[in-house]
Structure formats: C-alpha cells, structure tokens
Design a protein around this motif. Structure first.
Motif, PDB file in Angstrom:
ATOM      1  N   THR A  26       0.847  -1.190   0.000  1.00 45.34           N
ATOM      2  CA  THR A  26       0.000   0.000   0.000  1.00 45.34           C
ATOM      3  C   THR A  26       0.882   1.241   0.000  1.00 45.34           C
ATOM      4  N   SER A  28       0.398   5.608   0.847  1.00 44.15           N
ATOM      5  CA  SER A  28      -0.509   6.616   1.404  1.00 44.15           C
ATOM      6  C   SER A  28      -0.214   7.997   0.851  1.00 44.15           C
ATOM      7  N   ILE A  61      -6.760  -1.630   3.632  1.00 44.04           N
ATOM      8  CA  ILE A  61      -6.909  -0.406   4.429  1.00 44.04           C
ATOM      9  C   ILE A  61      -6.173  -0.549   5.763  1.00 44.04           C
ATOM     10  N   ILE A  65      -3.034   1.852   6.907  1.00 47.85           N
ATOM     11  CA  ILE A  65      -3.000   2.588   8.174  1.00 47.85           C
ATOM     12  C   ILE A  65      -1.788   2.170   9.003  1.00 47.85           C
ATOM     13  N   ILE A  77      -5.888   9.392  11.236  1.00 44.76           N
ATOM     14  CA  ILE A  77      -6.002   8.974   9.832  1.00 44.76           C
ATOM     15  C   ILE A  77      -7.483   8.738   9.525  1.00 44.76           C
ATOM     16  N   ILE A  80     -10.248   7.850   4.079  1.00 42.94           N
ATOM     17  CA  ILE A  80      -9.400   7.053   3.182  1.00 42.94           C
ATOM     18  C   ILE A  80     -10.178   6.757   1.900  1.00 42.94           C
ATOM     19  N   GLN A  81      -9.563   7.123   0.764  1.00 38.81           N
ATOM     20  CA  GLN A  81     -10.209   6.936  -0.538  1.00 38.81           C
ATOM     21  C   GLN A  81      -9.232   6.276  -1.516  1.00 38.81           C
ATOM     22  N   TYR A 107      -3.822   5.024  -1.736  1.00 36.30           N
ATOM     23  CA  TYR A 107      -4.997   5.646  -1.145  1.00 36.30           C
ATOM     24  C   TYR A 107      -4.684   7.068  -0.711  1.00 36.30           C
ATOM     25  N   THR A 108      -5.648   7.954  -0.890  1.00 35.51           N
ATOM     26  CA  THR A 108      -5.555   9.276  -0.297  1.00 35.51           C
ATOM     27  C   THR A 108      -6.171   9.198   1.096  1.00 35.51           C
ATOM     28  N   CYS A 109      -5.745  10.106   1.960  1.00 36.93           N
ATOM     29  CA  CYS A 109      -6.309  10.156   3.306  1.00 36.93           C
ATOM     30  C   CYS A 109      -6.019  11.524   3.915  1.00 36.93           C
TER      31      CYS A 109
END
Length: 178
Positions: A26, A28, A61, A65, A77, A80-81, A107-109
C-alpha cells in the motif's frame, strides 16, 4: 481500483519461464495544501510515499493505516479513498525468485499535520528513513535530480516520481503566473 501504470524494469525483458514473487503493498497520500507527507531515505537519496508490504491476509486499508503510522507517526487517519494501482515487474535480489511483481494499492487520506513517534524497522533506520512534510514540487524536482545524478538510486524512485507527478497534477494548488 483503477490501474494507473504497469511498469517493467529495463532488466525485465520477459516473464516467460521466470519464477515470479508477487508482493502486495500500500502507499498513502496525505496532503495539506501543496505539502505532502513523504519519507526521505538517505541511502537512496529519494522521497517516497509512506507504505510497504501487506502482511499475509491483511486487509488493504488496515495495512495502509499500519504502514502510514509506523513510518511517519501519522495520527487521526481518516477519509481514506482509493487513488489507484501501480504495478511493476522488477528483478528480485534473492535466489528463490527471479522477478518481483509488486502491486501497490494507493490511497488518499487525511491526517493531522502534527506527527507522533515512528516505529521504523532496523533496516529502515539503517537506510536513514525520516518522515516529513515537504512541498510536492520540491520532492519531485529532488527525485528527478537523483535519477540523473546519483549512483545510489533505488528501484522504487521511478514509481514514486510517477505517483508524485500524478498527485501534483490532480491535487496541488496551481502556481501563480508572474
């Protein structure tokens, strides 16, 4: 999630009859204005999105995180998208496989601007990893310079610079025209 790019390292000329290690990871994307939360790695002289490999059976996800908070100390946080997937095939350095197939779920967050303590692994500390907020354009320019001038460059800088440029094109505030 949308495929953003599939990249083949120049040394990977064919996948036919190759032993391939699949690795899920992942990445971020957290921003405040044009400042983006990145990890600088002194060993490779580059900026990268916080992230890393998912543990076996770990939810994307949850892994995002975990990696974000371990590498940066990010707090609060939320929101989350999905941003997209970056796939890459690159040489593997251990004798059990010839090629690594890395699939990075990005992912954006939103996170607090204030960072807490990190939980870096021993190799990350040895590599000189440090989390910081930096202007996205400065990070891109730095990585591009590293790709041209450094003999320390790691294999991930191509992925990271591509993603940073894409993020900047979508989220960074436009620069004033003088």
């Amino acid at each position: 999630m949308q495929l953003l790019k599939c990249h083949y390292h120049p040394e990977v000329t064919s996948l036919k009859n190759k032993s391939i290690l699949k690795r899920l990871a992942t990445r971020s994307i957290a921003m405040h204005g044009n400042a983006i939360l990145l990890v600088y790695t002194a060993r490779y002289e580059d900026y990268s999105l916080p992230g890393g490999g998912l543990d076996i059976g770990e939810d994307n996800i949850e892994g995002m995180i975990r990696e974000l908070s371990e590498e940066t100390g990010a707090k609060d946080i939320k929101n989350i998208q999905p941003f997209g997937i970056y796939e890459e095939f690159r040489p593997w350095y251990k004798p059990d496989h010839e090629i690594q197939h890395m699939i990075s779920y990005c992912y954006t967050c939103e996170v607090s601007k204030e960072l807490g303590p990190t939980k870096l692994e021993a190799y990350e500390i040895k590599n000189g990893m440090k989390a910081l907020w930096i202007d996205i354009d400065k990070a891109i320019a730095h990585n591009k310079r590293t790709m041209i001038t450094s003999n320390k460059m790691g294999m991930s800088i191509i992925r990271e610079t591509f993603l940073l440029e894409l993020i900047a094109s979508r989220y960074a505030a436009p620069k004033p025209i003088h």
